[in-house]
Design a protein around this motif. Structure first.
Motif, PDB file in Angstrom:
ATOM      1  N   ILE A 107      -0.646 -23.171  38.409  1.00 50.48           N
ATOM      2  CA  ILE A 107      -1.207 -22.836  39.720  1.00 50.48           C
ATOM      3  C   ILE A 107      -2.724 -22.911  39.671  1.00 50.48           C
ATOM      4  O   ILE A 107      -3.377 -23.548  40.502  1.00 50.48           O
ATOM      5  CB  ILE A 107      -0.744 -21.433  40.158  1.00 50.48           C
ATOM      6  CG1 ILE A 107       0.765 -21.441  40.408  1.00 50.48           C
ATOM      7  CG2 ILE A 107      -1.481 -20.980  41.399  1.00 50.48           C
ATOM      8  CD1 ILE A 107       1.361 -20.068  40.549  1.00 50.48           C
ATOM      9  N   VAL A 108      -3.280 -22.269  38.625  1.00 51.59           N
ATOM     10  CA  VAL A 108      -4.743 -22.255  38.507  1.00 51.59           C
ATOM     11  C   VAL A 108      -5.273 -23.661  38.313  1.00 51.59           C
ATOM     12  O   VAL A 108      -6.233 -24.082  38.938  1.00 51.59           O
ATOM     13  CB  VAL A 108      -5.148 -21.343  37.332  1.00 51.59           C
ATOM     14  CG1 VAL A 108      -6.562 -21.621  36.925  1.00 51.59           C
ATOM     15  CG2 VAL A 108      -4.993 -19.906  37.714  1.00 51.59           C
ATOM     16  N   GLY A 109      -4.566 -24.450  37.483  1.00 53.02           N
ATOM     17  CA  GLY A 109      -5.037 -25.797  37.207  1.00 53.02           C
ATOM     18  C   GLY A 109      -5.041 -26.678  38.440  1.00 53.02           C
ATOM     19  O   GLY A 109      -5.950 -27.483  38.632  1.00 53.02           O
ATOM     20  N   TYR A 110      -4.021 -26.539  39.312  1.00 54.74           N
ATOM     21  CA  TYR A 110      -3.971 -27.402  40.494  1.00 54.74           C
ATOM     22  C   TYR A 110      -4.883 -26.927  41.610  1.00 54.74           C
ATOM     23  O   TYR A 110      -5.299 -27.711  42.443  1.00 54.74           O
ATOM     24  CB  TYR A 110      -2.533 -27.531  40.990  1.00 54.74           C
ATOM     25  CG  TYR A 110      -1.778 -28.569  40.221  1.00 54.74           C
ATOM     26  CD1 TYR A 110      -2.109 -29.920  40.367  1.00 54.74           C
ATOM     27  CD2 TYR A 110      -0.779 -28.221  39.330  1.00 54.74           C
ATOM     28  CE1 TYR A 110      -1.446 -30.887  39.632  1.00 54.74           C
ATOM     29  CE2 TYR A 110      -0.112 -29.189  38.603  1.00 54.74           C
ATOM     30  CZ  TYR A 110      -0.451 -30.518  38.758  1.00 54.74           C
ATOM     31  OH  TYR A 110       0.184 -31.468  38.035  1.00 54.74           O
ATOM     32  N   SER A 111      -5.167 -25.598  41.621  1.00 54.18           N
ATOM     33  CA  SER A 111      -5.932 -25.095  42.756  1.00 54.18           C
ATOM     34  C   SER A 111      -7.427 -25.237  42.550  1.00 54.18           C
ATOM     35  O   SER A 111      -8.198 -24.821  43.382  1.00 54.18           O
ATOM     36  CB  SER A 111      -5.582 -23.632  43.009  1.00 54.18           C
ATOM     37  OG  SER A 111      -6.031 -22.866  41.924  1.00 54.18           O
TER      38      SER A 111
ATOM     39  N   GLN B 202     -12.536 -21.599  42.713  1.00 54.11           N
ATOM     40  CA  GLN B 202     -12.517 -22.293  41.436  1.00 54.11           C
ATOM     41  C   GLN B 202     -12.578 -21.355  40.249  1.00 54.11           C
ATOM     42  O   GLN B 202     -12.539 -21.793  39.123  1.00 54.11           O
ATOM     43  CB  GLN B 202     -13.701 -23.258  41.337  1.00 54.11           C
ATOM     44  CG  GLN B 202     -13.718 -24.327  42.378  1.00 54.11           C
ATOM     45  CD  GLN B 202     -14.577 -23.895  43.553  1.00 54.11           C
ATOM     46  OE1 GLN B 202     -14.697 -22.704  43.830  1.00 54.11           O
ATOM     47  NE2 GLN B 202     -15.162 -24.846  44.231  1.00 54.11           N
ATOM     48  N   THR B 203     -12.742 -20.034  40.493  1.00 56.40           N
ATOM     49  CA  THR B 203     -12.954 -19.139  39.358  1.00 56.40           C
ATOM     50  C   THR B 203     -11.686 -18.875  38.583  1.00 56.40           C
ATOM     51  O   THR B 203     -11.734 -18.282  37.527  1.00 56.40           O
ATOM     52  CB  THR B 203     -13.522 -17.808  39.834  1.00 56.40           C
ATOM     53  OG1 THR B 203     -12.689 -17.347  40.880  1.00 56.40           O
ATOM     54  CG2 THR B 203     -14.928 -17.935  40.290  1.00 56.40           C
ATOM     55  N   GLY B 204     -10.523 -19.313  39.087  1.00 52.12           N
ATOM     56  CA  GLY B 204      -9.252 -18.978  38.450  1.00 52.12           C
ATOM     57  C   GLY B 204      -9.203 -19.315  36.979  1.00 52.12           C
ATOM     58  O   GLY B 204      -8.843 -18.478  36.159  1.00 52.12           O
ATOM     59  N   ILE B 205      -9.595 -20.522  36.637  1.00 48.88           N
ATOM     60  CA  ILE B 205      -9.454 -20.942  35.246  1.00 48.88           C
ATOM     61  C   ILE B 205     -10.486 -20.244  34.370  1.00 48.88           C
ATOM     62  O   ILE B 205     -10.228 -19.914  33.209  1.00 48.88           O
ATOM     63  CB  ILE B 205      -9.529 -22.479  35.147  1.00 48.88           C
ATOM     64  CG1 ILE B 205      -8.547 -22.959  34.090  1.00 48.88           C
ATOM     65  CG2 ILE B 205     -10.893 -22.994  34.881  1.00 48.88           C
ATOM     66  CD1 ILE B 205      -8.062 -24.346  34.321  1.00 48.88           C
ATOM     67  N   PHE B 206     -11.644 -19.943  34.960  1.00 45.58           N
ATOM     68  CA  PHE B 206     -12.645 -19.150  34.242  1.00 45.58           C
ATOM     69  C   PHE B 206     -12.080 -17.768  33.941  1.00 45.58           C
ATOM     70  O   PHE B 206     -12.190 -17.265  32.820  1.00 45.58           O
ATOM     71  CB  PHE B 206     -13.905 -19.044  35.106  1.00 45.58           C
ATOM     72  CG  PHE B 206     -15.019 -18.255  34.497  1.00 45.58           C
ATOM     73  CD1 PHE B 206     -15.831 -18.814  33.534  1.00 45.58           C
ATOM     74  CD2 PHE B 206     -15.265 -16.956  34.894  1.00 45.58           C
ATOM     75  CE1 PHE B 206     -16.860 -18.096  32.972  1.00 45.58           C
ATOM     76  CE2 PHE B 206     -16.288 -16.232  34.339  1.00 45.58           C
ATOM     77  CZ  PHE B 206     -17.088 -16.803  33.380  1.00 45.58           C
ATOM     78  N   LEU B 207     -11.435 -17.163  34.947  1.00 40.31           N
ATOM     79  CA  LEU B 207     -10.877 -15.832  34.746  1.00 40.31           C
ATOM     80  C   LEU B 207      -9.775 -15.848  33.703  1.00 40.31           C
ATOM     81  O   LEU B 207      -9.632 -14.901  32.931  1.00 40.31           O
ATOM     82  CB  LEU B 207     -10.321 -15.280  36.063  1.00 40.31           C
ATOM     83  CG  LEU B 207     -11.356 -14.828  37.070  1.00 40.31           C
ATOM     84  CD1 LEU B 207     -10.677 -14.274  38.292  1.00 40.31           C
ATOM     85  CD2 LEU B 207     -12.273 -13.789  36.462  1.00 40.31           C
ATOM     86  N   PHE B 208      -8.999 -16.948  33.673  1.00 36.23           N
ATOM     87  CA  PHE B 208      -7.972 -17.037  32.642  1.00 36.23           C
ATOM     88  C   PHE B 208      -8.613 -17.027  31.257  1.00 36.23           C
ATOM     89  O   PHE B 208      -8.154 -16.331  30.348  1.00 36.23           O
ATOM     90  CB  PHE B 208      -7.143 -18.301  32.823  1.00 36.23           C
ATOM     91  CG  PHE B 208      -6.082 -18.442  31.775  1.00 36.23           C
ATOM     92  CD1 PHE B 208      -4.886 -17.762  31.917  1.00 36.23           C
ATOM     93  CD2 PHE B 208      -6.290 -19.214  30.647  1.00 36.23           C
ATOM     94  CE1 PHE B 208      -3.916 -17.857  30.942  1.00 36.23           C
ATOM     95  CE2 PHE B 208      -5.321 -19.323  29.673  1.00 36.23           C
ATOM     96  CZ  PHE B 208      -4.134 -18.641  29.822  1.00 36.23           C
ATOM     97  N   GLY B 209      -9.710 -17.760  31.122  1.00 37.10           N
ATOM     98  CA  GLY B 209     -10.424 -17.759  29.847  1.00 37.10           C
ATOM     99  C   GLY B 209     -10.919 -16.381  29.480  1.00 37.10           C
ATOM    100  O   GLY B 209     -10.765 -15.924  28.343  1.00 37.10           O
TER     101      GLY B 209
END
Lengths: 185, 480
Positions: A107-111, B202-209
């Protein structure tokens, strides 16, 4: 464009081989699959213009570490690992967590779209990747480079201290006693 | 900015030189058994403290911004070197005859503290990882130093496998952070975050990190979802090494939490406050409840260290100056009381490891009884000890941030904890001794010195808390 498709192909193969590493019952097949994963990663590095990292990946992982793995498998003489019993207990829980993590990543990767094109360190256009790595290793990253020597030293100490054969003090004494008894008879 | 500021890493250089000297002494000396390694390592740490004292008060960037020496890093270096001195004092009689490689033992303790010191001064995620690796690798080896003890080997391999896995998760998190902001430098992460990611989806992947990095740090702290290794490792490792892990590694990990999350990742830290509240509550509750049923004193202290981690996380939840400074204060008190309690256990271990074995020891050895009383009172959090003031300041910080209910849960928890801490004293003073007294084999002047130092430190922290708390508050400059 062809590079992008190749990248997806290599990544897909890497994932397939990684799954194969886990589910193979014969440890030699597992090791061979892991070598495949490393090679696919190396191919991806080449596509990303990091030829030096690709070469190192092949030399270190395939050439050194995997050979060590195969040696250990050979010396221990394991034919079939009994994985089902080992991993049965927590399996459902693990699958749930794994799927949740996968969904989250998808989800995060696509969004999102990553806005940055490259890292903060400038890469000189006239140098090849080996020279760039060398340049930064001995300038910006000189302190981490030196600290790694401390970490490696610790690893060497550990290998020597834990790997050396030692006899407990009590055992030696018993041997001495046995010898003296033998000599008096 | 090629500022090769060798002065700022001079304490580490001194320590590395001593560690190499120890290794060479082991192989080149004709009489390897007779050297006073503990005195040498104490002088190494004293020299390092001296160099650190010269540096203290300045703020220095060095080595292409790979490190930043500031006052708080200086304070933590003092804590680490002090822990090194006390561990060196209490180790020697304990490991005598059980470990053949004494030089390597002290070298590994020194190198582990070098790793902690690099964590304290890190200003780049790469330096942080290397510091963590140097610290943890040494401790994995130290935990397995009793080669004829199965529990020790088990502790070592268990800690190594789980620790390596947690470091891998942390590295994955760092890769994600690098992928989104394009840098690993602490200040540039904040800059690039504001430039590229601020306010978007766009912060989602940063937050995952960030979450993966947090998981790695919480593993080292032994907070609850990642605590499974703690009891087995702390119980199985040699007692002096457990003392080192429980004080030094935990102090370094908490400083890692403060430094990384309040300098580099402060842009994301407020997203994690709710999770941290939850983790803090289950950490202290589970630690205390599990400790209630333990008969083995080392295992009980292992669970109590989980509970203490929960109390300290309250300060991190509060995220204000009082709360964060209180963590530092609490860490000093916590390190002192654990080192002291383990120094007593080092002496009493020849009697046995369970509660029954220490029966009556309080009257057989009045000095040890008095010391254990001070340390256990401090762990419960009774005045006039450092443990009380540590809890007081942490709770004060949480109250200032408006977490009244969290403080109530924590106070209830520390009421529960009184049972198992004071039970040790009940066994020591009110049960009949199982055997006659007589001098303890391992008793020596160095362990007594360690006991006196730690108990005086705890009472000083308890009676004059203002002195240290003002220093920590003054230098707690990392704020979100």
């Amino acid at each position: 464009m062809i590079q992008e498709y190749l990248g997806y192909a290599f990544s897909f193969l890497a994932v397939v081989l990684a799954i194969s590493t886990i589910i193979q019952k014969n440890p030699v097949y597992s090791a061979a699959s892991l070598i495949g994963v490393m090679l696919m990663l190396a191919c991806n590095y080449v596509l990303l213009n990091a030829e030096f990292i690709a070469a190192i990946q092949v030399i270190v992982y395939v050439g050194a570490i995997m050979v060590l793995f195969v040696f250990v498998i050979m010396l221990l003489n394991i034919e079939y690992a009994k994985r089902e019993k080992l991993y049965y207990r927590g399996r459902i829980f693990g699958v749930i967590i794994g799927v949740a993590l996968l969904l989250k990543l998808l989800i995060v990767g696509y969004s999102m779209a990553i806005k940055i094109q490259q890292g903060d360190l400038p890469v000189p256009k006239d140098l090849d990747s080996t020279k760039v790595v060398g340049k930064y290793l001995f300038s910006n990253y000189i302190l981490p480079f030196e600290v790694i020597s401390v970490v490696l030293l610790i690893g060497i100490i550990g290998a020597v201290v834990l790997g050396r054969k030692e006899r407990p003090n009590g055992e030696q004494k018993e041997e001495v006693v046995v010898k003296t008894i033998g000599s008096t008879h | 900015m090629a500022n090769f500021d060798f002065l700022s890493i001079s304490p580490d250089l001194v320590l590395i030189a001593f560690a190499v000297l120890f290794l060479l002494m082991g192989s080149f000396s004709r009489t390897p058994g007779v050297h006073n390694y503990n005195m040498l390592s104490i002088s190494a740490f004293s020299l390092a403290i001296l160099f650190n004292l010269l540096l203290f008060g300045s703020k220095r960037f060095g080595f292409y911004d790979m490190m930043l020496y500031d006052e708080l890093a200086g304070i933590f270096r003092f804590i680490f070197y002090g822990i090194g001195i006390i561990v060196s004092l209490m180790s020697d009689p304990y490991i005598e005859g059980k470990i053949k490689h004494k030089g390597e033992y002290y070298a590994l303790i020194i190198l582990s503290i070098v790793g902690m010191s690099f964590i304290a001064t890190s200003y780049d995620l790469i330096m942080l990882v290397l510091g963590v690796e140097a610290m943890s690798l040494s401790v994995y080896i130290l935990a397995g130093m009793f080669k004829h003890d199965e529990a020790s080997a088990e502790a070592s391999i268990k800690y190594f496998l789980l620790g390596a896995f947690s470091t891998a998760i942390m590295l994955l998190g760092i890769a994600f952070v690098y992928g989104t902001v394009g840098t690993t430098n602490y200040s540039l992460i904040v800059q690039n975050y504001n430039k590229y990611l601020h306010g978007g989806i766009q912060t989602g992947i940063f937050l995952f990190g960030v979450a993966a990095i947090l998981a790695g740090v919480l593993f080292k702290i032994a907070a609850v979802p990642f605590h499974m290794w703690t009891p087995d490792v702390y119980e199985g490792a040699p007692t002096s090494v457990t003392a080192f892990m429980i004080s030094g590694v935990k102090a370094a990990s908490f400083f890692m939490l403060i430094r990384v999350f309040l300098i580099a990742l402060k842009v994301a830290v407020f997203n994690f406050v709710d999770i941290m509240v939850f983790i803090s509550i289950i950490t202290m509750t589970l630690g205390n409840i599990a400790a209630l049923t333990q008969r083995n004193i080392k295992r009980m202290l292992a669970y109590s260290s989980i509970a203490h981690a929960g109390y300290m996380l309250i300060g991190f939840v509060a995220l204000n100056k009082t709360g964060l400074a209180a963590i530092v204060f609490y860490l000093i008190a916590y390190a002192l009381m654990n080192l002291g309690a383990f120094a007593v256990l080092v002496l009493l271990e020849e009697k046995g490891k369970d509660l029954e074995h220490v029966s009556g020891c309080g009257f057989l050895y009045p000095f040890l009884g008095l010391m254990m009383t001070i340390f256990m009172f401090s762990m419960v959090g009774l005045p006039p000890t450092g443990g009380f003031m540590g809890k007081f300041y942490v709770f004060k910080g949480a109250l200032e941030a408006g977490y009244l209910w969290l403080v109530i849960i924590a106070v209830l928890n520390s009421a529960v904890s009184a049972y198992f801490y004071l039970r040790v004293l009940v066994y020591m003073f009110f049960e009949k001794p199982i055997d006659a007294g007589g001098a303890l084999r391992t008793s020596s002047a160095t362990v007594t010195t360690a006991l006196v130092l730690t108990s005086v430190g705890i009472l000083f922290l308890g009676i004059f808390p203002q002195f240290f708390f003002e220093i920590t508050t003054k230098y707690m400059t990392y704020l979100p």
